[in-house]
Design an enzyme around this catalytic site. Sequence first.
Site, PDB file in Angstrom:
ATOM      1  N   CYS A 148      -2.852 -46.136 -31.802  1.00 49.13           N
ATOM      2  CA  CYS A 148      -2.346 -47.536 -31.296  1.00 49.13           C
ATOM      3  C   CYS A 148      -1.559 -47.287 -30.025  1.00 49.13           C
ATOM      4  O   CYS A 148      -0.908 -46.183 -30.025  1.00 49.13           O
ATOM      5  CB  CYS A 148      -1.609 -48.190 -32.440  1.00 49.13           C
ATOM      6  SG  CYS A 148      -2.509 -48.244 -33.660  1.00 49.13           S
ATOM      7  N   ARG A 193      -5.713 -45.001 -26.705  1.00 51.51           N
ATOM      8  CA  ARG A 193      -5.052 -44.610 -27.789  1.00 51.51           C
ATOM      9  C   ARG A 193      -5.614 -45.539 -29.153  1.00 51.51           C
ATOM     10  O   ARG A 193      -5.289 -45.211 -30.297  1.00 51.51           O
ATOM     11  CB  ARG A 193      -3.652 -45.276 -27.963  1.00 51.51           C
ATOM     12  CG  ARG A 193      -2.763 -44.531 -26.553  1.00 51.51           C
ATOM     13  CD  ARG A 193      -1.293 -44.851 -26.813  1.00 51.51           C
ATOM     14  NE  ARG A 193      -0.771 -44.340 -27.953  1.00 51.51           N
ATOM     15  CZ  ARG A 193      -0.428 -43.345 -28.150  1.00 51.51           C
ATOM     16  NH1 ARG A 193      -0.481 -42.632 -27.036  1.00 51.51           N
ATOM     17  NH2 ARG A 193       0.373 -43.006 -29.056  1.00 51.51           N
ATOM     18  N   TRP A 198      -5.809 -49.027 -33.546  1.00 48.45           N
ATOM     19  CA  TRP A 198      -7.004 -47.932 -33.964  1.00 48.45           C
ATOM     20  C   TRP A 198      -6.635 -47.941 -35.379  1.00 48.45           C
ATOM     21  O   TRP A 198      -5.579 -47.497 -36.014  1.00 48.45           O
ATOM     22  CB  TRP A 198      -6.680 -46.651 -33.518  1.00 48.45           C
ATOM     23  CG  TRP A 198      -7.699 -45.574 -33.672  1.00 48.45           C
ATOM     24  CD1 TRP A 198      -8.931 -45.481 -33.358  1.00 48.45           C
ATOM     25  CD2 TRP A 198      -7.496 -44.513 -34.956  1.00 48.45           C
ATOM     26  NE1 TRP A 198      -9.462 -44.482 -33.840  1.00 48.45           N
ATOM     27  CE2 TRP A 198      -8.778 -43.881 -34.864  1.00 48.45           C
ATOM     28  CE3 TRP A 198      -6.648 -44.172 -35.814  1.00 48.45           C
ATOM     29  CZ2 TRP A 198      -9.121 -42.833 -35.738  1.00 48.45           C
ATOM     30  CZ3 TRP A 198      -6.789 -43.212 -36.765  1.00 48.45           C
ATOM     31  CH2 TRP A 198      -7.971 -42.515 -36.684  1.00 48.45           C
ATOM     32  N   ASN A 245       2.843 -48.201 -34.399  1.00 51.94           N
ATOM     33  CA  ASN A 245       2.006 -47.195 -34.044  1.00 51.94           C
ATOM     34  C   ASN A 245       2.278 -45.913 -35.229  1.00 51.94           C
ATOM     35  O   ASN A 245       3.545 -45.841 -35.044  1.00 51.94           O
ATOM     36  CB  ASN A 245       2.053 -46.679 -32.779  1.00 51.94           C
ATOM     37  CG  ASN A 245       1.520 -45.443 -32.545  1.00 51.94           C
ATOM     38  OD1 ASN A 245       0.435 -44.889 -33.345  1.00 51.94           O
ATOM     39  ND2 ASN A 245       1.892 -44.638 -31.580  1.00 51.94           N
ATOM     40  N   GLY A 246       1.528 -45.601 -36.040  1.00 52.53           N
ATOM     41  CA  GLY A 246       1.704 -44.715 -36.811  1.00 52.53           C
ATOM     42  C   GLY A 246       1.490 -44.962 -38.402  1.00 52.53           C
ATOM     43  O   GLY A 246       0.585 -45.956 -38.523  1.00 52.53           O
ATOM     44  N   GLU A 293     -17.598 -26.162 -28.367  1.00 52.15           N
ATOM     45  CA  GLU A 293     -16.837 -27.185 -27.526  1.00 52.15           C
ATOM     46  C   GLU A 293     -18.013 -27.998 -27.149  1.00 52.15           C
ATOM     47  O   GLU A 293     -18.052 -29.372 -26.927  1.00 52.15           O
ATOM     48  CB  GLU A 293     -16.271 -26.682 -26.243  1.00 52.15           C
ATOM     49  CG  GLU A 293     -15.497 -27.468 -25.686  1.00 52.15           C
ATOM     50  CD  GLU A 293     -14.787 -28.492 -25.821  1.00 52.15           C
ATOM     51  OE1 GLU A 293     -14.551 -28.663 -27.151  1.00 52.15           O
ATOM     52  OE2 GLU A 293     -14.556 -29.623 -24.923  1.00 52.15           O
ATOM     53  N   LYS A 341     -18.640 -32.183 -27.569  1.00 48.75           N
ATOM     54  CA  LYS A 341     -18.652 -32.948 -26.516  1.00 48.75           C
ATOM     55  C   LYS A 341     -19.786 -33.851 -26.705  1.00 48.75           C
ATOM     56  O   LYS A 341     -19.767 -35.093 -26.650  1.00 48.75           O
ATOM     57  CB  LYS A 341     -18.948 -32.538 -25.409  1.00 48.75           C
ATOM     58  CG  LYS A 341     -17.556 -31.854 -24.098  1.00 48.75           C
ATOM     59  CD  LYS A 341     -16.734 -32.517 -24.066  1.00 48.75           C
ATOM     60  CE  LYS A 341     -15.721 -32.885 -25.173  1.00 48.75           C
ATOM     61  NZ  LYS A 341     -14.352 -32.375 -25.418  1.00 48.75           N
ATOM     62  N   GLU A 399     -19.213 -36.167 -29.974  1.00 50.25           N
ATOM     63  CA  GLU A 399     -18.025 -37.452 -30.118  1.00 50.25           C
ATOM     64  C   GLU A 399     -18.760 -38.603 -29.112  1.00 50.25           C
ATOM     65  O   GLU A 399     -18.274 -39.525 -29.343  1.00 50.25           O
ATOM     66  CB  GLU A 399     -16.829 -36.736 -29.804  1.00 50.25           C
ATOM     67  CG  GLU A 399     -16.566 -36.321 -28.408  1.00 50.25           C
ATOM     68  CD  GLU A 399     -15.345 -35.867 -28.090  1.00 50.25           C
ATOM     69  OE1 GLU A 399     -14.410 -36.339 -28.651  1.00 50.25           O
ATOM     70  OE2 GLU A 399     -15.208 -35.035 -27.196  1.00 50.25           O
ATOM     71  N   HIS A 444     -28.490 -16.869 -40.998  1.00 54.06           N
ATOM     72  CA  HIS A 444     -28.103 -16.576 -42.079  1.00 54.06           C
ATOM     73  C   HIS A 444     -27.902 -18.017 -42.871  1.00 54.06           C
ATOM     74  O   HIS A 444     -27.247 -18.549 -43.701  1.00 54.06           O
ATOM     75  CB  HIS A 444     -26.414 -16.163 -42.333  1.00 54.06           C
ATOM     76  CG  HIS A 444     -26.375 -14.638 -41.786  1.00 54.06           C
ATOM     77  ND1 HIS A 444     -26.886 -13.668 -42.503  1.00 54.06           N
ATOM     78  CD2 HIS A 444     -26.057 -14.218 -40.586  1.00 54.06           C
ATOM     79  CE1 HIS A 444     -26.905 -12.393 -41.780  1.00 54.06           C
ATOM     80  NE2 HIS A 444     -26.402 -12.779 -40.709  1.00 54.06           N
ATOM     81  N   LYS A 482      -7.641 -41.136 -28.264  1.00 51.68           N
ATOM     82  CA  LYS A 482      -7.308 -40.117 -26.977  1.00 51.68           C
ATOM     83  C   LYS A 482      -6.248 -39.381 -27.812  1.00 51.68           C
ATOM     84  O   LYS A 482      -6.300 -38.195 -27.740  1.00 51.68           O
ATOM     85  CB  LYS A 482      -6.814 -40.484 -25.779  1.00 51.68           C
ATOM     86  CG  LYS A 482      -6.430 -39.541 -24.805  1.00 51.68           C
ATOM     87  CD  LYS A 482      -8.075 -38.786 -24.414  1.00 51.68           C
ATOM     88  CE  LYS A 482      -7.520 -37.538 -23.507  1.00 51.68           C
ATOM     89  NZ  LYS A 482      -8.401 -36.794 -23.529  1.00 51.68           N
TER      90      LYS A 482
HETATM   91  O1  M6R Z   1      -4.141 -33.898 -27.205  1.00 50.88           O
HETATM   92  P1  M6R Z   1      -4.651 -32.893 -27.889  1.00 50.88           P
HETATM   93  O2  M6R Z   1      -5.365 -31.808 -26.947  1.00 50.88           O
HETATM   94  O3  M6R Z   1      -3.704 -32.198 -28.796  1.00 50.88           O
HETATM   95  O4  M6R Z   1      -5.573 -33.369 -28.817  1.00 50.88           O
HETATM   96  C1  M6R Z   1      -6.586 -32.850 -29.773  1.00 50.88           C
HETATM   97  C2  M6R Z   1      -7.763 -33.252 -30.129  1.00 50.88           C
HETATM   98  O5  M6R Z   1      -7.644 -34.503 -30.790  1.00 50.88           O
HETATM   99  C3  M6R Z   1      -8.898 -33.532 -29.052  1.00 50.88           C
HETATM  100  O6  M6R Z   1      -9.007 -32.432 -28.330  1.00 50.88           O
HETATM  101  C4  M6R Z   1     -10.274 -34.099 -29.404  1.00 50.88           C
HETATM  102  O7  M6R Z   1     -10.837 -33.274 -30.159  1.00 50.88           O
HETATM  103  C5  M6R Z   1     -10.944 -34.592 -28.171  1.00 50.88           C
HETATM  104  N1  M6R Z   1     -11.508 -35.867 -28.393  1.00 50.88           N
HETATM  105  C6  M6R Z   1     -11.988 -33.581 -28.042  1.00 50.88           C
HETATM  106  O8  M6R Z   1     -12.632 -33.980 -26.764  1.00 50.88           O
END
Ligand code: M6R
Length: 599
Positions: A2, A27, A74, A100-101, A472, A476, A479, A495, A594
């Site tokens: 949020c 956020r 969020w 927020n929290g 990774e 990508k 997500e 396996h 984010k």
């Molecule tokens: O801000 P941070 O690097 O701590 O965030 C960690 C993850 O939330 C962040 O890398 C998330 O996996 C991204 N959406 C990946 O693209």
Amino acid sequence: MCGIIGYIGQKKISPILIDGLRKLEYRGYDSAGICVLSQGELKTIKRMGKLEELAASPEVAKLDGAIGIAHTRWATHGEPSEKNAHPHLDCQGNIAIVHNGIIENYQVLRDLLLKEGHKISSETDSEVLAHLVEKFYQGDLLQAVKETLLLVRGAYGLAAIHKNHEQIIVARKGSPLVLGLGENEMFIASDVPAILEHTKKVVYLNDDEIAIVGQTDYQITNLEGKEIDKKVEEIKWTVEQMEKKGYKHFMLKEIFEQSEAIANTLRGRIKDGQVKLSIDFDVKKIKRIIITACGTSWHSGLIAKYLLESIAEVSTEVDYASEFRYRSPMVGYSDMAIVISQSGETADTLAALREAKERGAKSLGIINVVGSTISREVDSGIYLHVGPEIGVASTKAFTSQVVALLLLTLYIRQQKGMSLDKDLLRDLSDIPEKIDQALHRAEEIKKIAEQFKDSKNFLYLGRGLNFPVALEGALKLKEISYIHAEGYPAAEIKHGPIALIDQNMPVVFIATKNNLSEKIISNMQEVKARRGIVIALVSDSEEKVEQIADYIIKVPETKDELSPIVNSIPLQLLAYYIADLKGLDVDKPRNLAKSVTVE
Ligand code: M6R
């Protein structure tokens, strides 16, 4: 998660709050709301869905007043809806809060408030805060918020206003909050970009601090009322750095910024054949390294394990921060905990840092956001200096984390009195050029993306340093395109996962030249023999793979230690183009945010 923004001053208030929310949309973006104190009344407008729903509402434009708070949500408790959107009000409509929290004991508090006759209209944990402030309010808003916070358990970044007070009360525990100091006006926000257009002078709140903010002044205390003198900091990022500069999405801009971003991470850190870092403790004495992080940052941590063990010769473990914090880890005084976080605010990573420190470990942060909570709590750190990353999918932060971790690895080796590989240092300094070369092939990758935009599944395979790159690449893709994708160590598929291979399964092999490339080519044959579709990412000079692979992506040749940086570029582009061709909202994928400031 949020995003929160608040304003107190004489300017037209709704554009300030709405534009601020726009900068905070990363956020959370499932609903939004605004509340302004106007002629002695609190006027609140909320909308379900993206911020534009709220921004487009004619009532918002008409809002007029000197004090206001706003929120982009969020969802954690209660589905995204207008009723669950913030700000939340007390029964009389005198008090408004944005939060927020997560309030962990909200159910008990809610039951208590309901028994006392409060009318609670949302399903959120946050609404209890408005009613608790109402319960404790006896003419002093600050005092009522303090009493409320003494009762709640959990995390909060909180802002509260009351129709009878020309002030905003803000408090923080676990969720970031910053005050922006303007000329005859004040701002509060979850993050600096929301207020950067108006001021560069900020004060960061720490956990358990509460502030009373007026139009020209502010006072920060702890919950016991002890005044705290805080440093005013000057923000270096420009508004321009926060904008898309003609790219269709922030993610694309951030992918293309990587050579410059990494040049910034490297700047001044390699000089006269030496690595220059300022680390406040003696890294020679470190017996073991424990890396904790989440998501993409965890992947860069996995790459660092390979580097730290082979180059710096230090035993290294990598743990998900969310697991580390609850598993009674064996950590002690001779250990160093490395926490990696783009935002510096990830709740699990912060908790893991605190756990490691509590157990006596030295701590070091690999962080992008200057002044973020983690950056302030680590014993020492390396900032990435890549500028703001707005796209939810992390790109430039990832590659620069790998660079920063390689610098750290080389630094540890150097401090231990071992010689540095001069060629590696030179190639590391030149890596921005290689990134540029990899980016020049974007159009070829777009063509491949066109072939696979309707795929339902993907596998990504790599070995050694490029196994985390496979993870990774898969993250990508899933997500932002919502295509199911998995990363595996290439040799591991026999396996189990090989059972998934058929003529509909695209398999991305990260197979650039190294001591394992022969082996990975054999793994490619295994996939081909089962009619899988092979997309091979290979070094420029590679020829053998041409007879095996269905699609080839070439990248400039580098030393293996640097290959994760260059190899990540086409995988980011592939994910981006697939998601964009599917017409998806690349910068704000569904269900994500984010900065993950809840656990
Ligand atoms: O801000 P941070 O690097 O701590 O965030 C960690 C993850 O939330 C962040 O890398 C998330 O996996 C991204 N959406 C990946 O693209």
